[in-house]
Design an enzyme around this catalytic site. Structure first.
Site, mmCIF file in Angstrom:
data_model
loop_
_atom_site.group_PDB
_atom_site.id
_atom_site.type_symbol
_atom_site.label_atom_id
_atom_site.label_comp_id
_atom_site.label_asym_id
_atom_site.label_seq_id
_atom_site.Cartn_x
_atom_site.Cartn_y
_atom_site.Cartn_z
ATOM 1 N N LEU A 1 0.858 -1.179 0.000
ATOM 2 C CA LEU A 1 0.000 0.000 0.000
ATOM 3 C C LEU A 1 0.895 1.230 0.000
ATOM 4 O O LEU A 1 1.992 1.204 0.561
ATOM 5 C CB LEU A 1 -0.904 0.027 1.244
ATOM 6 N N ASP A 2 0.425 2.306 -0.611
ATOM 7 C CA ASP A 2 1.164 3.564 -0.560
ATOM 8 C C ASP A 2 1.339 3.997 0.893
ATOM 9 O O ASP A 2 0.543 3.631 1.765
ATOM 10 C CB ASP A 2 0.409 4.668 -1.304
ATOM 11 N N ARG A 3 2.364 4.817 1.129
ATOM 12 C CA ARG A 3 2.637 5.295 2.484
ATOM 13 C C ARG A 3 1.381 5.857 3.147
ATOM 14 O O ARG A 3 1.071 5.535 4.295
ATOM 15 C CB ARG A 3 3.723 6.379 2.439
ATOM 16 N N ASN A 4 0.645 6.699 2.441
ATOM 17 C CA ASN A 4 -0.494 7.381 3.053
ATOM 18 C C ASN A 4 -1.834 6.688 2.831
ATOM 19 O O ASN A 4 -2.887 7.268 3.117
ATOM 20 C CB ASN A 4 -0.564 8.830 2.550
ATOM 21 N N THR A 5 -1.795 5.469 2.318
ATOM 22 C CA THR A 5 -3.007 4.652 2.216
ATOM 23 C C THR A 5 -3.001 3.648 3.362
ATOM 24 O O THR A 5 -2.041 2.909 3.533
ATOM 25 C CB THR A 5 -3.065 3.894 0.873
#
Length: 321
Positions: free
Chosen positions: A148-152
């Site tokens: 997952l992306d850092r901010n997801t």
């Protein structure tokens, strides 16, 4: 002469692959020579670089002691021990961990890595439990199956052993693990439900993607299925079924619809003039997975038909609708 007994995590791989992971400082040319001249044997017999290792096999190695220097490493050399022991565990058994990753935490180390990542926390946790020790597992380390992306925020699966990792990777590739997301978007899609499809192209320098109608070199086909759960005011809450898994796929798909994710300035979100705008990053959460095996899953067959969800309290943006 030294002996190495192959364990389950070392098994089911070629001899040369195992040796490359176990003896990182050994030149490949020298490794091939050792095998050819019988300085490395499997079960006291001549072997080939393509020999497949099995659980319980015994390797005899008549090689230089310098290649065993890694055996002297101490706990202080394990960087993962610097990571916090903080994990939100949704489910755990002897083979896998299902984790709820908070936004802001990276899954794997990157250029800004400062000893904390989800995988480092997993290794630290399993080390403390006695389920992972780098000295015993030289050619394998527990690993995450999805990213997952850092901010997801949301669900990430980690495999504890090599067999579970192989099976999970295969099931992800064959789409036998369904991944569902919740997101909040600006406006309301024209259709209550639908599928965004096309060809995704990534701009590496900008770390941004675009979706095109036509195929071209370096583009990958994507499908993103969505349905509107609720619309209030200027925003809508959507459930998204990720039919393919590409970089920033959901973020770019919603932007293509004309409904960018709240907080996602990279893909078209316009910040509110209100200084208290709560959307500092994309309102996206991988909230549910469903195991839908279409073929034998070996030691993980017991997961078939099971589903797991993140705690609704952790899906921060649903408070705003």
């Amino acid at each position: 002469m030294r002996e190495i007994v192959i364990n389950k995590n070392d098994a089911d791989q070629r001899l040369d692959k195992f040796l490359s992971k176990r003896f990182k400082t050994m030149p490949k040319s020298l490794m091939y020579k050792y095998i050819r001249t019988k300085y490395i044997k499997v079960n006291n017999k001549k072997c080939e670089i393509s020999t497949m290792l099995k659980d319980g096999d015994v390797l005899k190695l008549f090689i230089k002691d310098e290649f065993f220097d890694d055996d002297k490493e101490s706990e202080e050399s394990y960087e993962f021990l610097k990571a916090p022991l903080k994990l939100d565990i949704i489910y755990e058994d002897e083979n896998i961990l299902i984790l709820n990753k908070k936004p802001g935490l990276i899954v794997h180390p990157d250029k800004s890595y400062h000893f904390d990542s989800l995988i480092a926390r997993v290794l630290h946790y399993l080390y403390e439990k006695g389920e992972y020790n780098p000295k015993n597992d030289r050619s394998f380390a527990p690993a995450t199956v999805n990213r997952l992306d850092r901010n997801t925020g949301g669900i990430v699966i980690a495999a504890k052993n090599a067999e579970a990792l192989r099976i999970m990777n295969a099931k992800i590739k064959s789409r036998e693990i369904k991944k569902l997301y919740l997101c909040m978007v600006q406006g309301k899609p024209r259709a209550e439900s639908g599928t965004v499809s096309g060809y995704l192209e990534k701009n590496e320098s900008k770390n941004k993607v675009r979706i095109f109608s036509e195929n071209a070199p370096d583009r990958k086909y994507i499908e993103t299925k969505y349905r509107v759960i609720k619309s209030v005011g200027k925003n809508s809450l959507l459930e998204v079924d990720l039919l393919t898994g590409r970089t920033h796929q959901i973020r770019a798909s919603m932007a293509k619809l004309g409904n960018p994710l709240l907080g996602d300035t990279k893909y078209g979100y316009k910040k509110s003039s209100d200084e208290k705008d709560p959307f500092g990053y994309q309102a996206l959460y991988a909230y549910k997975i469903i195991f839908e095996f279409q073929s034998d899953a070996g030691i993980l067959q017991y997961l078939d038909g099971k589903s797991f969800e993140a705690d609704s309290k952790s899906i921060w943006f649903t408070d705003f609708i």
